[in-house]
Enzyme design. Sequence first.
Site, PDB file in Angstrom:
ATOM      1  N   SER A 186     -11.348  -0.672  -0.366  1.00 27.84           N
ATOM      2  CA  SER A 186     -10.020  -0.773   0.175  1.00 27.84           C
ATOM      3  C   SER A 186     -10.358  -1.040   1.533  1.00 27.84           C
ATOM      4  O   SER A 186      -9.569  -1.602   2.192  1.00 27.84           O
ATOM      5  CB  SER A 186      -9.288   0.684   0.070  1.00 27.84           C
ATOM      6  OG  SER A 186      -8.939   0.837  -1.153  1.00 27.84           O
ATOM      7  N   HIS A 235      -3.257   5.952   3.511  1.00 27.82           N
ATOM      8  CA  HIS A 235      -4.165   4.864   3.147  1.00 27.82           C
ATOM      9  C   HIS A 235      -3.892   3.352   3.816  1.00 27.82           C
ATOM     10  O   HIS A 235      -4.701   2.559   4.294  1.00 27.82           O
ATOM     11  CB  HIS A 235      -4.368   4.650   1.583  1.00 27.82           C
ATOM     12  CG  HIS A 235      -5.137   3.660   0.859  1.00 27.82           C
ATOM     13  ND1 HIS A 235      -5.115   2.405   0.866  1.00 27.82           N
ATOM     14  CD2 HIS A 235      -6.513   4.032   0.661  1.00 27.82           C
ATOM     15  CE1 HIS A 235      -6.096   1.930   0.079  1.00 27.82           C
ATOM     16  NE2 HIS A 235      -6.965   2.602   0.150  1.00 27.82           N
ATOM     17  N   ASP A 272       0.926  -1.221   0.083  1.00 28.73           N
ATOM     18  CA  ASP A 272       0.048  -0.116  -0.050  1.00 28.73           C
ATOM     19  C   ASP A 272       0.852   1.239  -0.079  1.00 28.73           C
ATOM     20  O   ASP A 272       1.885   1.208  -0.465  1.00 28.73           O
ATOM     21  CB  ASP A 272      -0.975  -0.044   1.301  1.00 28.73           C
ATOM     22  CG  ASP A 272      -2.185   0.629   0.917  1.00 28.73           C
ATOM     23  OD1 ASP A 272      -2.503   1.862   0.819  1.00 28.73           O
ATOM     24  OD2 ASP A 272      -3.200  -0.208   1.035  1.00 28.73           O
TER      25      ASP A 272
END
Length: 581
Positions: free
Chosen positions: A410, A243, A196
Amino acid sequence: MTLSREGEHVPPHLRRRARVLAGLIALLAAVPQAAAHAEPDGGKIATAVRDDLKDGAATFFVRLKGEADPAAARAPATKAAKAAAVYAAKTGYAERSQARLRGLLTERHAVHTPFWIVNAVKVTADPALAAEIAALPEVAGIEPIGTAEVPRPASGTQQSLTAAKGVEWNIDRIKAPRVWKKLHNRGEGVVVATIDSGVDFAHPELAAQYRGSRPGGRVQHDHNWFDATGVCAGPTPCDNLGHGTHVTGIMTGRSGIGVAPRAEWIAVKGCESAKCADDFLLAAGQWIIAPTDRDGRNPRPVLAPDIVNNSWAKARRDDWCRPVVQAWVAAGIFPMFAAGNTGPGCDTTETPARYAESHSAGSFDVNDALMPESSRGPGENEVTKPDIAAPGVDIRSSVPGGYFVWTGTSMSSPHVAATVTLMWSAAPALRGDIAATRALLDGTAIDAPDAGCGGTADDDNAFGEGRLDAYAAVRSVPDEPLGTLRGTVTARGRPLPGTEVTLTGPLRRTTANGRPLPEAEAAGPPLRRTVDTGRDGGFSLRRLPPGDYQVTASRPGHTTATLTIKADRTITARLRPTRSR
């Protein structure tokens, strides 16, 4: 009367001959012209790369013919051996098939990076060298370097429905707290990785579960963290988007935001920010099978994670990542992907989530309704996609410096990845068995019929097999007898807090009463568990398969003991480290 240019009369039969002759001359003249426009590389150079080369040097992938068959990993019994076998097969094949190309590039002093997870080399070259590369018979094609994206999550609103229970709504909805309380399982002994935007390793939700954490606040980033992008300043993990930290919090956050709060995590930064270049993702994919130090050296397949979560996707449909996913599966690493946020249309599941080899997650909200943007199937060859659905709307989790509420698939994918950690913690013999694990996940999902994109009532192209039920999934695993190790670390009769205790094994599998199992039954995945002693010098390690283990305590010296763990028994040990000289 017809006149020639000189004004002379030309008979009709001569005019006909002249026209035929002129046509032949034009045809002959066209031959060299066509040859000049023919592709000298046999069409191996992609149009996009050809366009880039018009301006001089360009950077591209050179794809070579063939891929290593990861079938060599099917024979080894343990997960660690599988990863080592895949690494050996892949690197050996790449070295052989890329040898001439690498030699040419070295001779020409061309900047290049070879990969082994796929049979490809990243090259920077001018048009002349590109043509020379294309002429090599082992070269399959010269292709541009594409990008994937972290699906852009939308800001959400925090739900307060389960505030009294001390967990977020999404954690409660998949029944993870029941696993913790009724089955005494929080993911101990299992390692989950993420590719990520990075991770804030010092976040209070995540610091204790980072595999690189050491007693006294020390950290060891080698083999636990890797920055494939070069974005982070220095060797310390970073997350410039937030994220990856959010995703990791959903998997292992401690204060009610994570599904498996005692599982260990490691991470590789494969995305510069919201963009993830193909070459960075390939480097990340390699690292998952054979984690390296921070400089990309000293690969150690024995430290490969059990599960890898991928909350990124490519809108373009291609096979560029398939060898990566296949290699993970062969190495016994569970490949989890977000389906994408390109719904509500059908046939919108993104790559690599749409691969049959990938396990993918769609997204539902607090009312169990499918998120409108959740990507739908079918996947390739009409397989059902997504495979399963998990909470993904209004999900509160960690970000650098605090918390945030985001919405998207996600957020769904890490719920499933972490559920696998709970399953494998409950049944260590199941570790590395991807097919069996997928079957148990699917078979315990709560049916949520949606005929909008086809499928059946219990397996459709919107919810997949249904909504994730972590408690049912863990209850479905083989009932494996497990034991517990408790102990204290003392020096001169005084407890030593903050001492690192490491357990490895089983060196030999045994029955419940301590008798050795036959060799055919004793093969199982080796465990490596690390825990720090508390203020009283005490430690506890649960969920251990019966067998002989080596236990090491280190502070400031070390001591080693071999203990036999028995099923459904608690073994007590006292360790006394020696002092360093």
